[in-house]
Design an enzyme around this catalytic site. Structure first.
Site, PDB file in Angstrom:
ATOM      1  N   ARG A 142       2.300   8.616  -6.626  1.00  0.00           N
ATOM      2  CA  ARG A 142       1.874   9.934  -7.144  1.00  0.00           C
ATOM      3  C   ARG A 142       2.206  10.218  -8.602  1.00  0.00           C
ATOM      4  O   ARG A 142       1.891  11.299  -9.089  1.00  0.00           O
ATOM      5  CB  ARG A 142       2.459  11.081  -6.294  1.00  0.00           C
TER       6      ARG A 142
ATOM      7  N   GLY B 166      -3.012  12.022   4.865  1.00  0.00           N
ATOM      8  CA  GLY B 166      -1.959  11.069   4.499  1.00  0.00           C
ATOM      9  C   GLY B 166      -0.604  11.466   5.036  1.00  0.00           C
ATOM     10  O   GLY B 166      -0.273  12.651   5.119  1.00  0.00           O
TER      11      GLY B 166
ATOM     12  N   HIS C 281       1.509   5.107  -2.168  1.00  0.00           N
ATOM     13  CA  HIS C 281       1.087   6.099  -3.159  1.00  0.00           C
ATOM     14  C   HIS C 281       2.347   6.733  -3.744  1.00  0.00           C
ATOM     15  O   HIS C 281       3.068   7.443  -3.036  1.00  0.00           O
ATOM     16  CB  HIS C 281       0.199   7.164  -2.506  1.00  0.00           C
TER      17      HIS C 281
ATOM     18  N   ASP D  11      -8.676   2.739  -3.634  1.00  0.00           N
ATOM     19  CA  ASP D  11      -8.180   3.320  -2.384  1.00  0.00           C
ATOM     20  C   ASP D  11      -8.240   4.843  -2.391  1.00  0.00           C
ATOM     21  O   ASP D  11      -7.936   5.490  -3.388  1.00  0.00           O
ATOM     22  CB  ASP D  11      -6.746   2.880  -2.102  1.00  0.00           C
TER      23      ASP D  11
ATOM     24  N   HIS E 245       0.839  -1.207   0.000  1.00  0.00           N
ATOM     25  CA  HIS E 245       0.000   0.000   0.000  1.00  0.00           C
ATOM     26  C   HIS E 245       0.873   1.257   0.000  1.00  0.00           C
ATOM     27  O   HIS E 245       1.251   1.787   1.055  1.00  0.00           O
ATOM     28  CB  HIS E 245      -0.906  -0.002   1.239  1.00  0.00           C
TER      29      HIS E 245
ATOM     30  N   ASP F 298       1.027   2.526   3.898  1.00  0.00           N
ATOM     31  CA  ASP F 298       0.111   3.571   3.399  1.00  0.00           C
ATOM     32  C   ASP F 298       0.879   4.884   3.204  1.00  0.00           C
ATOM     33  O   ASP F 298       0.403   5.964   3.576  1.00  0.00           O
ATOM     34  CB  ASP F 298      -1.105   3.759   4.304  1.00  0.00           C
TER      35      ASP F 298
ATOM     36  N   HIS G 200       2.564  14.221   0.448  1.00  0.00           N
ATOM     37  CA  HIS G 200       1.989  15.467  -0.057  1.00  0.00           C
ATOM     38  C   HIS G 200       3.068  16.535   0.012  1.00  0.00           C
ATOM     39  O   HIS G 200       4.101  16.348   0.664  1.00  0.00           O
ATOM     40  CB  HIS G 200       0.793  15.894   0.799  1.00  0.00           C
TER      41      HIS G 200
ATOM     42  N   HIS H  20     -10.674  -0.042   0.403  1.00  0.00           N
ATOM     43  CA  HIS H  20     -10.658   1.059   1.369  1.00  0.00           C
ATOM     44  C   HIS H  20     -12.093   1.139   1.876  1.00  0.00           C
ATOM     45  O   HIS H  20     -12.968   1.668   1.195  1.00  0.00           O
ATOM     46  CB  HIS H  20     -10.221   2.340   0.635  1.00  0.00           C
TER      47      HIS H  20
ATOM     48  N   HIS I 182      -5.654  -0.946   5.331  1.00  0.00           N
ATOM     49  CA  HIS I 182      -5.488  -0.146   6.560  1.00  0.00           C
ATOM     50  C   HIS I 182      -6.576  -0.313   7.620  1.00  0.00           C
ATOM     51  O   HIS I 182      -7.311   0.628   7.913  1.00  0.00           O
ATOM     52  CB  HIS I 182      -5.292   1.337   6.229  1.00  0.00           C
TER      53      HIS I 182
END
Ligand SMILES: [Zn+2]
Length: 419
Positions: free
Chosen positions: A59, A317, A57, A145, A55, A298, A302, A171, A225
C-alpha cells in the site's frame, strides 16, 4: 552479530536434520570452532529457509492509511517471511522509471525484510497502454493485479517481457462475464442477500484464453490466486503440454469455502471470492499433485472503516501475512494431506526458484531463516497483528504453528518475547 542456533530440526533438501546453525555476517556457516555473541537453544523447534510470499499489497506509496512498508514488512517478519513481492496497485504506480523509483525509495526507508516490487503490465493498470518494462530492471515480474488485462495488451506485453526473461503474473478476470459482485455466485449468502455473485467463468475462461497466448508467445506465465476447480484443471493440462506456467493459491481457498461465511461481514470479502466446497477440494488436489506451485497470502490490508460495511459495501481483500503459515500448516500438514517438507517447498523453495530470487539454502548461503514452534496452538486474534489491516476470515480460528524468530540477511527482524 554472530548467533548460534542450537539443536534445531533444520530443513534440507531431503528432510529435517537435527543440528546447530551459526549465523555470521549475514551468512549461514558451520559452527565448528567459532564463538557466538549470543546462543539460542531451540530444542524441539524447526528452522526453515525464510518464507517467500509472491503476492502482497504493501500500500505504500499512495495508500499509507491502509498499510505502510514498515508495518507490512513487520507483519511479514512475524509470519516467518524474509522476502515479499509487492503488488503494483500504488500511487504513483510502478509503470515506468519514475513510479518504480518512488516505490524503491519507500522500500529503502521502511523495509524490514526483502521487498521486491512488481511493475505493472499496463500504465496505471488501466489496460490501455503498455508499461515501460525495459526501464524497470528492478521489477521482479509484471502484473496488473487487482484487475484483468485486456487480451490484446497481454499478448503485446508477453512479447516484450519474454525478451527480458521475466514473468507475467496474471490476475485472471473477465469482468464482462463476472455476473455479479461481492461474493461467489450460488453461495448461500449470495442467495440470502439476493445478489448474483461472482461467476467462476470470469476466472477460468479468461485463464483459458491467457494460456493460449502464453503458449503462442512462449512468455513465462504465472497465475495469481487460483480459486476454482476449472482453473486447476486448465493449469494441470497446460503443464502436461509443456507450457512455462506456474500458479499460486491463497490459504483461504483451501482452508475455507463459501459455506464458512456465517455473517454479513467484510472479513469474508476478497477477489476471487471464497468458492464452493468442490472448488476447495480441487485446490487441495492441485496442491497435493503439484499443479499448484506455491502458496501466497494475497495480503490486502484496508482500513477498519473500509472493511466495516458488510459483504456488499466493504473493500475487497483480507490480510494474511501473520496467519498464512499457521493456517496452511494446520489445514494441510496436521491433517496429513502433505508433508511439512512439501509445505516449506510451497512457501519458500518453489517461489524462490520460479522467480530466481533465492540463493541456495545452507552453509555459505544467506542467513534468511525462520524458527517455528509447530506444536504451539493459538487462536487468531487480529488485535495482536503488526499489520495495520485487521480483517481476516480466520479471526477466532485455532491454529498450530507459530513463528518465534525471523532472521533476514543475518539481522533479527522478529523475535517473540521469551525466546
Ligand atoms: Zn488479484
Amino acid at each position: 552479530m554472530k548467533i548460534l542456533l542450537k539443536n534445531a530440526r533444520v530443513f534440507d533438501k531431503t528432510g529435517f536434520q537435527s543440528k546447530d546453525v551459526f549465523v555470521s555476517e549475514g551468512i549461514i556457516t558451520s559452527p565448528a570452532g567459532r564463538s557466538p555473541d549470543s546462543v539460542l537453544s531451540l530444542d524441539g523447534l524447526y528452522i526453515f529457509p525464510g518464507l517467500t510470499d509472491v503476492h502482497v499489497h504493501l500500500r505504500e506509496p499512495g495508500f499509507s492509511y491502509k498499510e505502510t512498508i514498515k508495518t507490512g514488512t513487520a507483519a511479514a517478519a512475524r509470519g516467518g517471511f524474509t522476502t515479499v513481492f509487492a503488488m503494483p496497485n500504488l500511487n504513483p504506480p510502478p509503470d515506468g522509471r519514475a513510479g518504480l523509483c518512488a516505490e524503491l525509495a519507500a522500500i529503502a526507508r521502511g523495509a524490514l525484510v526483502r521487498v521486491l516490487p512488481y511493475g505493472t503490465i499496463t500504465k496505471g493498470s488501466r489496460g490501455e497502454e503498455l508499461a515501460d518494462f525495459e526501464d524497470m530492471p528492478e521489477a521482479v515480474a509484471f502484473s496488473d493485479d487487482g484487475r484483468g488485462t485486456p487480451l490484446h495488451m497481454l499478448e503485446a506485453a508477453m512479447h516484450r517481457v519474454k525478451k527480458l526473461g521475466k514473468i507475467i503474473c496474471s490476475h485472471c478476470e473477465d469482468v464482462s462475464i463476472k455476473g455479479g459482485d461481492h461474493i461467489a455466485e450460488n453461495s448461500p449468502y449470495a442467495k440470502k442477500l439476493m445478489i448474483t455473485g461472482i461467476s467462476s467463468e470470469s476466472e477460468y475462461l479468461q485463464l483459458e484464453r491467457e494460456l493460449a497466448i502464453a503458449e503462442k508467445t512462449g512468455c513465462p506465465y504465472h497465475v495469481c490466486h487460483v480459486s476454482c476447480r476449472e482453473s486447476v484443471e486448465l493449469i494441470r493440462r497446460a503443464k502436461a503440454r509443456g507450457l512455462d506456467v506456474t500458479c499460486e493459491t491463497a490459504p483461504h481457498y483451501f482452508a475455507l469455502d463459501y459455506t464458512d461465511i456465517d455473517a454479513d461481514d467484510g472479513r469474508y470479502k476478497m477477489n476471487p471470492p471464497l468458492r464452493s466446497p468442490r472448488d476447495r477440494q480441487a485446490i487441495i488436489e492441485g496442491i497435493c499433485d503439484g499443479t499448484i506451485d506455491m502458496i501466497a497470502s494475497d495480503h490486502a490490508p484496508h482500513s477498519a472503516e473500509e472493511k466495516s460495511r458488510g459483504l456488499l459495501g466493504s473493500a475487497m481483500g483480507v490480510v494474511g501475512l501473520e496467519t498464512a503459515f499457521a493456517v496452511s500448516y494446520t489445514a494441510l500438514v496436521r491433517t496429513g494431506l502433505i508433508s511439512l517438507h512439501r509445505l516449506v517447498e510451497l512457501m519458500s523453495i518453489n517461489p524462490a526458484k520460479r522467480f530466481r530470487t533465492g540463493a541456495f539454502w545452507g552453509d555459505g548461503g544467506p542467513a534468511d531463516l525462520a524458527v517455528f514452534d509447530l506444536d504451539a496452538c493459538h487462536t487468531v486474534n487480529p488485535d495482536n497483528f503488526l499489520s495495520m489491516g485487521k480483517s481476516t476470515p480466520f479471526a477466532g480460528r485455532r491454529v498450530f504453528g507459530e513463528c518465534l524468530l525471523t532472521i533476514c540477511g543475518g539481522r533479527i527482524v522478529y523475535k517473540k518475547d521469551g525466546l
